[in-house]
Design a protein around this motif. Structure first.
Motif, PDB file in Angstrom:
ATOM      1  N   THR A 193       0.333  20.713  27.257  1.00  0.00           N
ATOM      2  CA  THR A 193       0.419  19.189  27.529  1.00  0.00           C
ATOM      3  C   THR A 193       1.632  18.605  27.634  1.00  0.00           C
ATOM      4  O   THR A 193       1.232  17.596  28.734  1.00  0.00           O
ATOM      5  N   GLN A 230      -6.545  14.577  27.066  1.00  0.00           N
ATOM      6  CA  GLN A 230      -7.624  16.117  25.134  1.00  0.00           C
ATOM      7  C   GLN A 230      -7.947  15.377  24.128  1.00  0.00           C
ATOM      8  O   GLN A 230      -9.780  16.073  23.829  1.00  0.00           O
ATOM      9  N   ASP A 238      -6.699  17.974  30.700  1.00  0.00           N
ATOM     10  CA  ASP A 238      -6.388  18.849  29.513  1.00  0.00           C
ATOM     11  C   ASP A 238      -7.607  18.735  28.759  1.00  0.00           C
ATOM     12  O   ASP A 238      -8.667  18.257  28.262  1.00  0.00           O
ATOM     13  N   GLU A 239      -7.938  20.448  28.599  1.00  0.00           N
ATOM     14  CA  GLU A 239      -9.145  20.700  27.762  1.00  0.00           C
ATOM     15  C   GLU A 239     -10.778  20.641  27.345  1.00  0.00           C
ATOM     16  O   GLU A 239     -10.549  19.292  26.531  1.00  0.00           O
TER      17      GLU A 239
HETATM   18 MG   LIG Z   1      -2.688  19.865  24.196  1.00  0.00          MG
END
Ligand SMILES: [Mg+2]
Ligand SMILES: Nc1ncnc2c1ncn2[C@@H]1O[C@H](COP(=O)(O)OP(=O)(O)OP(=O)(O)O)[C@@H](O)[C@H]1O
Lengths: 295, 321, 251
Positions: free
Chosen positions: C44, C86, C172-173
């Motif tokens: 991240t 995320q 992000d994810e």
């Molecule tokens: Mg992360």
């Protein structure tokens, strides 16, 4: 400009700084530990002054115990306010705004209560016996009461330093990044802690108010001027930054003392001017890293 | 009754306009017309303030600064230079407010949360102190009396209708703004400033923009008030004035465009009734707002709409902020 | 070879902790790549530096030959890098449609307008509806975003990024916190979006089915260092990766 005059102003600046610092540190304490901004902090200062007046001038308790009683009483009112009102809004979205609002309501209520009980005339507390005169150093006269205030301030600073660096509670409080969740994870009883710390912070404010009463007469509505001064101190030093607040208070106290001496008519503007200059040239505060202030 | 929103709004709007337009005809006393005028001006002030707070999430405790700038521009020019200067004074007041709010705004929007609030308060208090101390210019705490607008405007009833027109027009402009793309961005800033940057918009720039716009309307309200009361006082810049619009907004509800206006109506009427009976008005309003903050965070309008929609079994209500 | 994004010797430390340690890599136009690595590897943080949220301590980031270091997030977004988060980053009180409208209006440079209602902008409206359709969220259009299920909020976050028509999209994810079925759907959806919008896509992910299922290239971060990069087969076979990362995952 002779030296004696400058030195006298200097000392008077220091005692003002001490009062500012004592009050601002209460504000900073509860913000640092609980992320609570107590807009009504100045009102507790004012309450303390009136309690001090009641206990010493009306009931005749000696001065120094009266200061402590006044502080304790303000602290009890503070804890009660936290317990009854503030804790009901914790965790709400936009809590910060609601904190300001709620404590703003407290200002309105306390100001009026004080007027109802004590009327709106000036009240003052006599300086304690033994602190009426002045000591002479060379050709400089320094009022002993101002020295006493500075001494009390130093005592509180020492005590605070000891608590902050030597005790577990202090270390928790000092990690200024703490929020309530982290406190909870550290095994702290959060609601109780907040009530107690709020009480301590307001007690500090109340005690300061009572201490200041012999120098500055007490009126209802004194709270707001004080909160703004304290806030400027905090802006100079950085919120949650204990030592920064001390330097900020000294700077502001001295500026004020000399402003009163040289341009009495405009002296009330100087606190703000210091603040504006700080904002323009050191927006992150004089003593704090920028990160801390984004709370 | 299931009218489309647009018509419902138009109906309410016309009804409101009618009620205020009828006041001078139905009310016999000048006092009541003056009260209605106060509601209008404070309503505008509160609605413009709420563009900052309720919409964008910037709780300014210093809008009295701009209200005062508007009032003193009109007061000073009309009494010192001449009544004919009323409209130029209005323009100068707005220009001054724009300039000062731009400068102050550049400084204060660097701060967020409590810092923002307290710095706006400090700037307004600075202006208050200057107004108080600069006796030669402002008359100090005597204020300025005898502000008589020129020509027809000197007639209180005519002036009232001018106020009515200006206020309704301004609120209409603000309402358009609230539902424009710019208004949407402002709402987004309140909810998630980081995301706003990541859709490619500057948070600060938009905050500065609305700070200036809101301040302009506050100045307009102050200017209107100077002509209506014919007198001004440094208290118009005092922190309690800024507090007043905050209270109005909470009372009415900060998540509804018209909440602050309703709040202004309620607060001014209450103040008129209760303030006449006791000098301890602040403690009453303080306690009322305390209860509202704790128990009814949506405010009068928000809470009413919430109840109404619950009653109709409609769950698509926005959350209380 | 002309890269779309080129990261050179990027460094970042928090105190003594090196979270980005001399990282260099480049992303080709139209590719789909994954960044993997254990928790706290610095994935991240790497995105945060590319998108201008965190200043790197050293190194260079070039996007279409423009230097990104020192630019603000909003500048970087406008240069053509979109991002999803995320933890879903949305506007909770706005309706799903208005979330997307805000992004579309921003892309069309319409956010300075303060007169016409934002709902009456035809092009923005059409674009928002198109994205709703691609995400399969049409039925939710009028609900406030905070009411959406967690998985749908993640999709909305991606939708907001898509609405900006980015040349490069960083996710992000995207499947963090989703149920297995939702993951399955999202995996297919992302692949579809990548083709439909002709994106260059870089995603961070812990879900190995997704990583090895749709990425053309994989980058492996560990303790801030890029320890491997290459096609899925080569990563699967890479010893360093197995010990550092896959070992733990596959038992
Ligand atoms: Mg992360
Ligand atoms: N602002 C910060 N200040 C200090 N340390 C940070 C900061 N942001 C991240 N870190 C630390 O840097 C390291 C890398 O964090 P990062 O969020 O980039 O990890 P990640 O690879 O995304 O992990 P995950 O898979 O859990 O999301 C972590 O140890 C984290 O604690």
């Amino acid at each position: 400009m002779d030296f004696a005059f400058l030195a006298t102003q200097m000392v008077s600046g220091f005692s003002l700084a001490t009062l500012l610092f004592l009050n601002a540190s209460g504000l900073t304490l509860i913000f640092g530990v609980g992320r609570i901004f107590n807009f009504a902090h100045g009102s507790f200062y004012m309450l303390g002054a009136y309690f001090g007046y009641q206990v010493s001038a009306v009931w005749g308790l000696p001065f120094w115990p009266a200061i402590l009683v006044a502080g304790a009483a303000a602290g009890i009112v503070g804890s009660a306010s936290e317990y009854l009102f503030l804790r009901r809004i914790y965790g709400r979205p936009h809590e910060g705004g609601f904190q300001i609002l709620l404590t703003y309501c407290l200002i309105l209520i306390f100001d009026d209560l004080v007027k109802m009980i004590w009327g709106s005339e000036y009240k003052s507390i006599a300086k304690p016996p033994g602190f009426l005169g002045a000591v002479q150093v060379g050709d400089v006269f320094i009022p002993t009461y101002n020295l006493a205030i500075i001494a009390v301030g130093l005592l509180v600073v020492l005590a605070a330093w000891w608590i902050l660096s030597r005790t577990r509670a202090g270390r928790i409080a000092r990690a200024s990044a703490v929020d309530r969740e982290i406190l909870g994870c550290l095994g702290v009883n959060v609601p109780l802690t907040l009530t107690v710390v709020f009480g301590l912070a307001t007690a500090l404010g109340g005690m300061t108010g009572a201490l200041a009463a012999p120098l500055r007469s007490v009126t209802p509505g004194a709270g707001i001027e004080i909160i703004i001064d304290s806030l400027i101190v905090v802006v100079l030093g950085g919120m949650g930054n204990f030592w920064g607040a001390w330097f900020g208070a000294i700077l502001l106290g001295e500026v004020n003392a000399f402003a009163v001496a040289f341009v009495p008519e405009w002296s009330s503007l100087f606190s703000y001017i210091v603040m504006v200059l700080t904002l323009i040239f050191r927006p992150e505060g004089l003593f704090a890293p920028a990160r801390i202030r984004k709370a | 009754m299931d009218l489309p929103r647009r018509y419902k709004f138009g109906l309410l709007w016309t009804a409101g306009l009618l009620v205020f337009a009828l006041v001078p005809l139905l009310m016999t006393s000048r006092y009541q017309m003056n009260l209605a005028g106060h509601i209008l001006v404070w309503g505008l002030f509160a609605v413009s303030f709420n563009m900052l707070w309720g919409v964008t999430g910037m709780l300014s405790f210093g809008q009295a600064l701009y209200y005062g700038i508007g009032a003193y521009s009109v007061g000073l020019l009309v009494t010192r230079v001449g009544a004919a200067w009323f409209f130029p004074a209005l323009g100068i007041g707005l220009a001054t407010a724009a300039l000062i709010s731009l400068l102050v705004g550049l400084l204060v929007i660097r701060m967020t949360g409590v810092y923002f609030t307290m710095l706006t308060l400090a700037f307004a208090q600075l202006a208050y102190q200057v107004t108080l101390k600069w006796r030669d210019l402002t008359g100090g705490d005597d204020g300025i009396q005898g502000i008589i607008p020129p020509g027809l405007l000197a007639d209180k009833t005519f002036y009232y209708y001018v106020v009515l027109a200006v206020v309704f027009f301004s609120i209409w402009v603000l309402k358009r703004m609230a539902y424009s793309p710019f208004g949407l961005v402002l709402r987004c800033i309140q909810q998630n400033p980081e995301r706003v940057r990541f859709i490619g918009r500057s948070v600060r720039m938009n905050q500065l923009r609305i700070y200036v716009i809101s301040s302009l309307f506050a100045a307009a309200a102050g200017a209107l008030m100077a002509g209506m009361d014919s007198s001004i006082h440094p208290d118009m810049l005092y922190w309690t004035t800024s507090g007043e619009v905050i209270l109005m907004s909470v009372l009415g509800g900060i998540n509804r465009f018209f909440g602050p206006f309703i709040g202004a109506i309620v607060l001014i009427l209450l103040e008129d009734v209760i303030g006449a009976k006791t000098e301890f008005w602040p403690i009453v309003i303080g306690s009322v707002i305390l209860v509202i903050v704790i128990l009814f965070p949506r405010g009068v309008v928000g809470e009413a709409q919430h109840l109404w929609s619950r009653f109709r079994g409609d769950s698509s209500q926005r959350s209380p902020a | 070879m002309n890269a779309l994004l080129r990261v050179e010797q990027l460094r970042k430390a928090f105190g003594g902790l090196k979270v980005t340690d001399e990282v260099s890599f480049s992303i080709r136009p139209q590719e789909i790549a994954a960044i993997i690595g254990p928790n706290g590897a610095g994935k991240t943080t790497l995105f945060n530096q590319i998108t201008g949220q965190l200043p790197p301590d050293g190194g260079r980031i070039r996007f279409e030959e423009v230097d990104l270091v020192g630019r603000s997030p909003q500048d970087i977004v406008r240069l053509g890098i979109g991002r999803s988060f995320q933890i879903a980053s949305i506007f909770p009180d706005e309706s799903v449609r208005d979330n997307l409208l805000a992004a579309c209006l921003s892309r069309l440079n319409q956010t300075r307008r303060l007169w016409r209602p934002y709902t009456s902008h035809l092009q923005a409206g059409e674009e928002a509806m198109a994205i709703l359709a691609s995400l399969g969220l049409e039925s939710q259009a009028n609900r406030p975003a905070y009411e959406l299920a967690h998985g749908d909020q993640k999709l909305l976050d991606i939708g907001i990024a898509l609405a900006l028509r980015p040349k490069l999209l960083l996710m992000d994810e995207p499947t963090a916190g989703m149920s297995p079925e939702e993951r399955q759907r999202t995996r297919t959806l992302i692949k579809k979006l990548w083709q439909e919008y002709r994106l260059t896509l870089v995603f961070i992910e812990h879900d190995m089915d997704m990583v090895f299922g749709i990425a053309e290239r994989i980058f492996v971060l560990n303790h801030g260092r890029l320890i491997a990069e290459g096609a899925p087969e080569s990563i699967r076979a890479n010893r360093d990766v197995i010990t550092a990362y896959l070992g733990e995952e596959t038992g």
